[in-house]
Design a protein around this motif. Structure first.
Motif, short mmCIF file in Angstrom:
data_model
loop_
_atom_site.label_atom_id
_atom_site.label_comp_id
_atom_site.label_asym_id
_atom_site.label_seq_id
_atom_site.Cartn_x
_atom_site.Cartn_y
_atom_site.Cartn_z
N VAL A 21 22.82 56.55 20.44
CA VAL A 21 21.44 57.03 20.34
C VAL A 21 21.04 57.55 21.71
O VAL A 21 21.10 56.82 22.70
N LEU A 22 20.63 58.81 21.78
CA LEU A 22 20.25 59.44 23.04
C LEU A 22 18.73 59.65 23.08
O LEU A 22 18.14 60.03 22.08
N GLY A 23 18.15 59.45 24.24
CA GLY A 23 16.72 59.71 24.43
C GLY A 23 16.51 60.70 25.55
O GLY A 23 17.37 60.88 26.40
N ALA A 24 15.37 61.35 25.54
CA ALA A 24 14.97 62.30 26.59
C ALA A 24 16.01 63.40 26.80
O ALA A 24 16.32 63.77 27.91
N GLY A 27 14.18 66.13 28.45
CA GLY A 27 13.43 65.73 29.65
C GLY A 27 11.96 65.52 29.44
O GLY A 27 11.38 64.59 29.97
N ASN A 28 11.28 66.37 28.67
CA ASN A 28 9.85 66.21 28.47
C ASN A 28 9.51 65.50 27.15
O ASN A 28 8.36 65.42 26.77
N GLU A 29 10.52 65.03 26.46
CA GLU A 29 10.33 64.32 25.19
C GLU A 29 10.39 62.82 25.45
O GLU A 29 11.40 62.30 25.89
N VAL A 30 9.31 62.13 25.18
CA VAL A 30 9.27 60.69 25.49
C VAL A 30 9.47 59.81 24.26
O VAL A 30 9.74 58.62 24.40
N ALA A 31 9.34 60.36 23.07
CA ALA A 31 9.43 59.54 21.86
C ALA A 31 10.80 58.88 21.70
O ALA A 31 10.89 57.71 21.33
N ARG A 56 25.43 52.07 21.04
CA ARG A 56 25.21 52.46 22.44
C ARG A 56 23.90 53.23 22.53
O ARG A 56 23.67 54.15 21.76
N HIS A 57 23.07 52.82 23.47
CA HIS A 57 21.81 53.52 23.73
C HIS A 57 21.84 54.14 25.12
O HIS A 57 22.22 53.47 26.09
N ARG A 58 21.40 55.36 25.22
CA ARG A 58 21.22 56.01 26.52
C ARG A 58 19.81 56.57 26.54
O ARG A 58 19.53 57.64 26.02
N PRO A 59 18.85 55.79 27.14
CA PRO A 59 17.44 56.19 27.04
C PRO A 59 17.06 57.45 27.80
O PRO A 59 16.09 58.09 27.47
N ARG A 60 17.79 57.79 28.83
CA ARG A 60 17.44 58.97 29.63
C ARG A 60 18.69 59.77 29.94
O ARG A 60 19.77 59.23 30.04
N LYS A 61 18.52 61.04 30.11
CA LYS A 61 19.66 61.90 30.43
C LYS A 61 19.96 61.83 31.93
O LYS A 61 19.14 61.41 32.73
N ALA A 62 21.14 62.24 32.28
CA ALA A 62 21.50 62.33 33.69
C ALA A 62 20.73 63.50 34.31
O ALA A 62 20.65 64.57 33.74
N VAL A 63 20.15 63.26 35.45
CA VAL A 63 19.39 64.29 36.14
C VAL A 63 20.04 64.56 37.48
O VAL A 63 20.29 63.64 38.27
#
Length: 66
Positions: A21-24, A27-31, A56-63
């Protein structure tokens, strides 16, 4: 410069499907990130559990910092 990427891994004791499960992603999507944080709270609180497979959860992308 960012030197790590936060990820959370859960594995059941029985074989089964795998889910990531991937989040953000944009980048501007917080849900997505907030949803992952909520699910992590449920798992950490013992209300949910992974019995089979892997999660596996990854709440934020690599920046890449400039």
């Amino acid at each position: 410069m960012t030197t790590f990427l936060r990820a959370h891994h859960f594995a059941g004791l029985q074989p089964g499907p795998r889910l990531i499960v991937l989040g953000a992603v944009h980048g501007n999507e917080v849900a997505g990130t907030r949803g992952i944080e909520r699910v992590l709270g449920e798992l950490d609180g013992g209300r949910w559990r992974v019995e089979r497979g892997r999660l596996r959860h990854r709440p934020r992308k690599a920046v890449k910092d400039e």
